[in-house]
Design an enzyme around this catalytic site. Sequence first.
Site, PDB file in Angstrom:
ATOM      1  N   ALA A 185     -10.664  54.102  -3.378  1.00  0.00           N
ATOM      2  CA  ALA A 185     -12.041  54.490  -3.076  1.00  0.00           C
ATOM      3  C   ALA A 185     -12.589  53.620  -1.958  1.00  0.00           C
ATOM      4  CB  ALA A 185     -12.892  54.352  -4.334  1.00  0.00           C
ATOM      5  N   CYS A 186     -12.341  54.012  -0.707  1.00  0.00           N
ATOM      6  CA  CYS A 186     -12.640  53.186   0.462  1.00  0.00           C
ATOM      7  C   CYS A 186     -13.777  53.788   1.289  1.00  0.00           C
ATOM      8  CB  CYS A 186     -11.391  53.042   1.330  1.00  0.00           C
ATOM      9  SG  CYS A 186      -9.913  52.526   0.419  1.00  0.00           S
ATOM     10  N   THR A 187     -14.174  53.072   2.349  1.00  0.00           N
ATOM     11  CA  THR A 187     -15.148  53.573   3.310  1.00  0.00           C
ATOM     12  C   THR A 187     -14.641  53.236   4.700  1.00  0.00           C
ATOM     13  OG1 THR A 187     -16.929  53.067   1.750  1.00  0.00           O
ATOM     14  CG2 THR A 187     -17.561  53.603   4.004  1.00  0.00           C
ATOM     15  N   GLU A 205      -7.984  56.380   3.740  1.00  0.00           N
ATOM     16  CA  GLU A 205      -9.218  56.741   3.063  1.00  0.00           C
ATOM     17  C   GLU A 205      -8.891  57.872   2.095  1.00  0.00           C
ATOM     18  OE1 GLU A 205     -13.215  56.525   2.225  1.00  0.00           O
ATOM     19  OE2 GLU A 205     -12.334  55.404   3.881  1.00  0.00           O
TER      20      GLU A 205
END
Length: 486
Positions: A2-4, A92
């Site tokens: 769960a990245c940005t 991502e």
Amino acid sequence: MACTTILVGKKASYDGSTLIARNDDGFFDEKKLIVVSPNKQPRKYKSKIAQLEIELPDNPLSYTSTPSVNPSHGIWAANGINSDNVAMTATETITSNPLVLGADPYVKPEFKDNGKIKTPGGIGEEDLVVLVLPYIHSAREGVIRLGQLLEQYGTYEPNGIAFADENEIWWLETIGGHHFIARRVKDEEYVIMPNQFGIDRFDLDDAFGSQKENICSKDLREFIKDNHLDLNLNGVFNPRLVFGSHSDSDHVYNTPRAWFMARYFNPRSYKWDGEDADFTPESDDIPWALVPEHKITVEEIKYILSSYYQGTPYNPFSKVATKPGIYRPIGISRTGVMEILQIRPYVDEAIKGVGWLSFGSNPFSASIPFYANVPSFPKYVSGTTLDIDTLDSYFWASRLIGVLADQNYGSCIQHIERYQAAMSNKGHEILNRYDALFAKEKDLKLLEKANDEMASFAKKESLKALHNVTMEASKAMKCGYSRSDN
């Protein structure tokens, strides 16, 4: 994971560099910064998760990597810059929908009753940097190589991957098990990517023609038509609508992050707050790419990837926020590593690639640059162990600073801000000084010397920050007592 992610085109950045960056949000993964030399790159790769074996070419480039320290689940290299100054961040985790996955299911591994592999799965986040980055000489080549791997082996998960060289940034998103689209980021734009399918415009004619700004799977048109995927009514092809998710959970987990990032870089372009807002934290149509209202710096990228809805009713640390903590922040507790990968067009080839490194939870971590074109990195960033070591480990010092500061935000935040500013200020000063030295002497050993100086400064400032937040946390301990309190 769960990245940005944020991508900044060269005309949108402060110095003409291409900039790509991503919070690698695992489960508190221990991370390190290393260089993989050609003789250390495998010629036969076997993944841990999918148990897939892939023969690799014999001519790899050296590249930087931020792998997991614990190898039991695979390498998880996360991001890097190769010796041809091509950057990659992977991945991502994005989203999909039942129509897509029914038409092209993920390629998941199958196991026998005794636990041995029956059928290997496809490729995934564990593998991508190792399989692609050492073999590409431009961002566009990254898209082409990864696209071929996806079509040949498939993937067991949905992912978005960025590639950058000094001229171009490309963003690729997987579609089901074997398909993909990729779009070139316009030079004057920046891209914002929370954990959902992002691309909202795509030129199929270009993708099946000159491929100037769009590339996709060879059969994508037939795939869309044969499986009734095109949900557009106005004749404009929106990939996010066709291939992405349509979930209530997006409105608390994903779209608020896009809202905050766009609100920060384009505060006057749209109305972001109030009943008549153009976009709210739960809007499904926040643009994937925008032209910012000013040129973007590495400090602003660090800030936005550290953010937690400051100045809004959703700030979990605010005493006056009316809706604290209802949306997933960008700067989250479980970030393992974030590296801003900068390819600078105005310096010698040998020093174009720079990675601005931070470990741990970004609201409380600091970022400092390291030249990429070196044989190895200082132990302070490359020698992370699974055991806690705050004296000789940038990773562990950063993790402990975050844990203490989060629980004592009000008393610690000023120490964090001073720490972050000191690291950034010194990073620019060291880069400027060694850029000038290298221009005169052309000695690659200067880059190692610069990195050593950066690591030494990071160690000094991190220990200082850790001391400060430990003192503030100690003052707030529940078992504190003094006779003068009576």
